[in-house]
Design a protein around this motif. Structure first.
Motif, PDB file in Angstrom:
ATOM      1  N   VAL A 362       9.697  -2.600   1.220  1.00  0.00           N
ATOM      2  CA  VAL A 362       9.341  -3.423  -0.191  1.00  0.00           C
ATOM      3  C   VAL A 362       7.909  -3.917  -0.256  1.00  0.00           C
ATOM      4  O   VAL A 362       7.305  -3.833  -1.183  1.00  0.00           O
ATOM      5  CB  VAL A 362      10.465  -4.084  -0.595  1.00  0.00           C
ATOM      6  CG1 VAL A 362      10.209  -4.634  -1.894  1.00  0.00           C
ATOM      7  CG2 VAL A 362      11.790  -3.350  -0.680  1.00  0.00           C
ATOM      8  N   THR A 363       7.728  -4.615   0.662  1.00  0.00           N
ATOM      9  CA  THR A 363       6.535  -5.443   0.568  1.00  0.00           C
ATOM     10  C   THR A 363       5.313  -4.400   1.050  1.00  0.00           C
ATOM     11  O   THR A 363       4.199  -4.707   0.316  1.00  0.00           O
ATOM     12  CB  THR A 363       6.447  -6.794   1.745  1.00  0.00           C
ATOM     13  OG1 THR A 363       6.803  -6.051   3.190  1.00  0.00           O
ATOM     14  CG2 THR A 363       7.682  -7.569   1.594  1.00  0.00           C
ATOM     15  N   ALA A 366       4.769  -3.083  -2.263  1.00  0.00           N
ATOM     16  CA  ALA A 366       3.914  -3.808  -3.124  1.00  0.00           C
ATOM     17  C   ALA A 366       2.735  -3.915  -2.787  1.00  0.00           C
ATOM     18  O   ALA A 366       1.737  -4.200  -3.764  1.00  0.00           O
ATOM     19  CB  ALA A 366       4.506  -5.212  -3.127  1.00  0.00           C
ATOM     20  N   LYS A 387      13.043  -3.324  -6.810  1.00  0.00           N
ATOM     21  CA  LYS A 387      13.012  -4.623  -5.887  1.00  0.00           C
ATOM     22  C   LYS A 387      11.761  -5.262  -5.950  1.00  0.00           C
ATOM     23  O   LYS A 387      11.781  -6.298  -5.623  1.00  0.00           O
ATOM     24  CB  LYS A 387      13.474  -4.010  -4.641  1.00  0.00           C
ATOM     25  CG  LYS A 387      14.730  -3.544  -4.370  1.00  0.00           C
ATOM     26  CD  LYS A 387      15.078  -2.787  -3.064  1.00  0.00           C
ATOM     27  CE  LYS A 387      16.541  -2.537  -2.881  1.00  0.00           C
ATOM     28  NZ  LYS A 387      16.961  -1.983  -1.625  1.00  0.00           N
ATOM     29  N   ARG A 388      10.724  -4.334  -6.132  1.00  0.00           N
ATOM     30  CA  ARG A 388       9.446  -5.284  -6.054  1.00  0.00           C
ATOM     31  C   ARG A 388       9.113  -6.086  -7.294  1.00  0.00           C
ATOM     32  O   ARG A 388       8.373  -6.987  -7.122  1.00  0.00           O
ATOM     33  CB  ARG A 388       8.184  -4.141  -6.081  1.00  0.00           C
ATOM     34  CG  ARG A 388       7.951  -3.309  -4.972  1.00  0.00           C
ATOM     35  CD  ARG A 388       6.800  -2.525  -4.814  1.00  0.00           C
ATOM     36  NE  ARG A 388       6.753  -1.490  -5.787  1.00  0.00           N
ATOM     37  CZ  ARG A 388       6.040  -1.225  -6.610  1.00  0.00           C
ATOM     38  NH1 ARG A 388       5.101  -2.032  -6.919  1.00  0.00           N
ATOM     39  NH2 ARG A 388       6.147   0.012  -7.518  1.00  0.00           N
TER      40      ARG A 388
END
Length: 412
Positions: A362-363, A366, A387-388
């Motif tokens: 997820v990161t 991003a 989720k982001r």
């Protein structure tokens, strides 16, 4: 002879004279005319006094003349050797005239580099990268080997360029080497050479220190103080808003500086950056937290008051141009922080690792990082947008206050 006609020379058994000229004659003759030697070779003396070698030869059934060069560059012995080689080539079915023209068509390294620059220009992410390609070659390469035919560039030429900067400017030297290699690969593809000297000199260069120093970043606990200082600074409002958006979205500064209003949907709180502006050459959706939407509305109002019609979110002082990268860098320095604008992406990454339980993918999404594992990338179809959004909203809240607790973003 004074009448300008060809010199009457004795012939052997009715054939063309062999080695009828002498070095002394070539050096002293002044009368205009053609002076024959053998194998079709003759010395042509112009009325101006200029002397040059020419060969009259039959190539594939047609009588042709080949210019071999001026006497100042080609001695009698060398002219005879060239004429004999041409005649052998013509007798075996070759075309020495065509080969000579092809050799003359080989560009210099500088000419080839500028051609390669034009070919690759559409693929570069922005004009800055295109300009850097030529700027480094103009500074370090062209003065040393710009005039050398691209077919004749040697490892010695490349070493002479790189050695003075290999240890003192290692990053620049590596880029220069890569760009020389790009030009020479193109020359190989054109059939002008068989090798690439830029790839064959590793053993001849001294060892460099590994890697480059990472860009300085801000410890995430200091982010609220930084943001407060940013809002209090006397810089222009648009510049402050641009830097804040860089931080809140964890985007690269160029992606923010070149942002356009037609990419942003404020109602949906989404910003879609087109593929041509992304490092990975893929469109990137950015979730906009509440503060990001608010600052974009401020930027829109400022642009309208300025009368800007460029469509840019952050127009610069020059009409139709965005604010510059140096504007953001200068602002950070003026604020007294020893950090790099790009380093805020690292600040975000460390915070996400240490203060949230969001999965790594997820990161990475991003940050618009590409999945290196091809098999994994083939199955990663989602951009993990929702989720982001949770992650970026939490990151935005950190910018407004100190948050030492681990944020459970998956509990919802």
């Amino acid at each position: 002879m004074a009448d300008g006609k060809s010199q009457p020379l004795a012939r052997k058994s009715g054939q063309h004279p062999e080695k009828a000229l002498s070095a002394a004659f070539v050096r002293t003759v002044k009368d205009p005319g053609k002076y024959f030697d053998g194998h079709g070779l003759f010395l042509k003396v112009e009325p101006s006094g200029a002397k040059r070698w020419v060969q009259r030869i039959v190539i594939r059934g047609k009588r042709r003349e080949i210019g071999l060069g001026p006497v100042s560059l080609l001695s009698l012995a060398e002219a005879r050797e060239a004429a004999l080689e041409n005649r052998k080539q013509a007798r075996s079915g070759g075309d020495p005239l065509s080969d000579k023209r092809a050799a003359n068509a080989v560009p210099s390294f500088e000419e080839a580099a500028r051609k390669v620059h034009e070919i690759h220009r559409p693929s570069w992410r922005n004009p800055k990268h295109a300009a850097q390609f030529l700027a480094t070659l103009e500074t370090y390469v062209f003065p040393r080997m710009g005039r050398v035919r691209v077919s004749e560039v040697s490892t010695g030429d490349v070493l002479a360029v790189l050695t003075p900067i290999w240890l003192t400017k290692p990053e620049t030297a590596r880029r220069v080497r890569q760009r020389i290699g790009t030009v020479l690969k193109w020359a190989v593809a054109q059939g002008w050479r068989q090798d690439n000297p830029a790839d064959a000199i590793s053993a001849a260069l001294p060892r460099q220190e590994k890697g480059q120093e990472p860009r300085k970043s801000l410890p995430y606990p200091d982010l609220p103080r930084f943001m407060a200082d940013l809002r209090a600074t006397k810089a222009s409002d648009l510049t402050k808003l641009a830097l804040e958006l860089v931080i809140l979205t964890a985007c690269r500064s160029g992606e923010v500086r070149l942002a356009r209003w037609d990419e942003i949907d404020l109602d949906r709180a989404e910003w879609t950056i087109p593929a041509e502006r992304m490092k990975a050459k893929k469109p990137h959706r950015v979730p906009l937290p509440e503060r990001a939407v608010a600052l974009l509305l401020e930027a829109k109002a400022l642009g309208e008051r300025m009368g800007d019609t460029s469509g840019l979110v952050f127009p610069g002082t020059k009409a139709g141009k965005p604010i510059s990268d140096m504007t953001l860098t200068k602002l950070v320095k003026v604020m007294g922080y020893d950090v790099h604008v790009h380093g805020f992406r690292s600040t975000f990454k460390v915070w996400a690792q240490e203060r949230t339980n969001m999965p790594r993918e997820v990161t990475e999404a991003a940050l618009a990082h590409t999945i290196q594992n091809k098999a994994e990338a083939a199955y990663a179809r989602s951009d993990l947008f929702e989720k982001r959004r949770k992650l970026m909203c939490s990151w935005s809240r950190l910018s407004a206050r100190q948050d030492a607790k681990v944020v459970n973003l998956l509990a919802a």
